[in-house]
Motif scaffolding. Sequence first.
Motif, PDB file in Angstrom:
ATOM      1  N   MET A 295     -25.793 -10.693  25.593  1.00  0.00           N
ATOM      2  CA  MET A 295     -26.539  -9.280  26.189  1.00  0.00           C
ATOM      3  C   MET A 295     -26.208  -8.098  25.923  1.00  0.00           C
ATOM      4  O   MET A 295     -24.821  -7.808  26.142  1.00  0.00           O
ATOM      5  N   SER A 296     -27.030  -8.277  25.002  1.00  0.00           N
ATOM      6  CA  SER A 296     -26.654  -6.738  24.362  1.00  0.00           C
ATOM      7  C   SER A 296     -27.801  -5.157  25.065  1.00  0.00           C
ATOM      8  O   SER A 296     -28.417  -5.309  25.412  1.00  0.00           O
ATOM      9  N   PHE A 297     -26.896  -4.122  25.256  1.00  0.00           N
ATOM     10  CA  PHE A 297     -27.741  -3.084  26.526  1.00  0.00           C
ATOM     11  C   PHE A 297     -27.042  -1.777  25.973  1.00  0.00           C
ATOM     12  O   PHE A 297     -25.916  -1.686  26.593  1.00  0.00           O
ATOM     13  N   ALA A 298     -28.209  -0.917  25.448  1.00  0.00           N
ATOM     14  CA  ALA A 298     -27.163   0.565  25.535  1.00  0.00           C
ATOM     15  C   ALA A 298     -28.904   2.202  25.529  1.00  0.00           C
ATOM     16  O   ALA A 298     -30.307   1.001  25.563  1.00  0.00           O
ATOM     17  N   VAL A 299     -28.580   2.511  26.275  1.00  0.00           N
ATOM     18  CA  VAL A 299     -29.348   3.919  26.749  1.00  0.00           C
ATOM     19  C   VAL A 299     -29.790   4.458  24.989  1.00  0.00           C
ATOM     20  O   VAL A 299     -28.261   4.954  24.338  1.00  0.00           O
ATOM     21  N   LEU A 300     -30.681   5.158  25.062  1.00  0.00           N
ATOM     22  CA  LEU A 300     -31.575   5.015  23.295  1.00  0.00           C
ATOM     23  C   LEU A 300     -31.701   6.939  23.799  1.00  0.00           C
ATOM     24  O   LEU A 300     -31.110   7.544  23.221  1.00  0.00           O
TER      25      LEU A 300
END
Length: 369
Positions: A295-300
């Motif tokens: 799982m990868s997670f990023a705030v854009l």
Amino acid sequence: MVETFLRTFLLLLILSVPVNASNGVAMPGQATASQVKTYMEEQKSAEKKELSADQWLEKGMQLAEQKKFSEAIAAYEQAIKCNPRMDSAYAERGKAYLFTRQYGAALEDFSQATEISPRNAAYIWFKGLAYAGKGQHQLAIEQYKQTLTVNSAMYMAYWNLGLSYERLGMRDEANKAFTAFVENAPSNYPNYDLAKSRLQQTLATGAINQNQTHKFIFDYLKTDYLAIDFKDDRWKLGFEDLSKNIILEFVSGNETVNNWSELITIQFIGDYKNITPQQYASLLKKRYSSYGEKMSFAVLRESEKDLLIEYRLSGHSGMQDEHTITRIIKGKGCLVFVHYAVKPFMSPEQKGLGLAIIENARYYDHFPN
């Protein structure tokens, strides 16, 4: 009055008889505690029986006015027990069910009321509202049309007719319904000005559609609005749930919500109105943390009331690979979500399209003019 006085007198006599304090058992000729309790329950039951159906109905309406809907529903039930053919009791209980979003129960009550009084336009209209609450807008439309056939002065049916046509994406029919509402209803009628604004927006949308863009406005309880442009005509409504929190899912081409490669989802979640976009994103990240590196997670992009995130899931046993961009907006009465998801992964072109749709969505706390 005499019977009530005698019952009260007898109760006082019973309560005045001493009971053995050590074990609660009455001496010979005395009443036990259980007998007193039984007697009091019988009196309450007798008092219930003394009220007529009309009195129970009035009691229920007073409770509903105080927004004590559970108690009101119980009172209407007593009225129906006294008179099973009392159409107004079914109708009032149906209204209480509508207020508490129990749309299935409301539909049953309005169906019963219309069976007893088939020419009552208000009952038919409320039955339409119950269908709309269940997301069954085609059936709701049939009820609104029948309402106007029975009573052409039930102008609110035009308003609801327009809303249901909108939910089905039938813009021309919605336009006709709002036009009929504005042309027939008095200018001080509820929702009159809102209908004019909605009609103007519908007309504007029709003009925009001629230029090959596709704008729509969605709302949550008339407190939160989202205007979105789908850019082309390949998107169609595949699923909707309007029972409590609003969920709308749009699929591309001939795909379905059970078999899709691209999906746009719009959500108005009232259950989350007291949390921030950041708090929800944190919960989402925590929920998927068990997937580890899969799982990868990023705030854009981030502001206090508006958050854009991207997350991907890949290589997890039993789950399809999925790539999602989500925008979370803090509204007045809910959190508003716009998701663009692709299976298995977004191409640069797809990501550009998804970001364009999501970023160009506009939130309003009033109907946009």
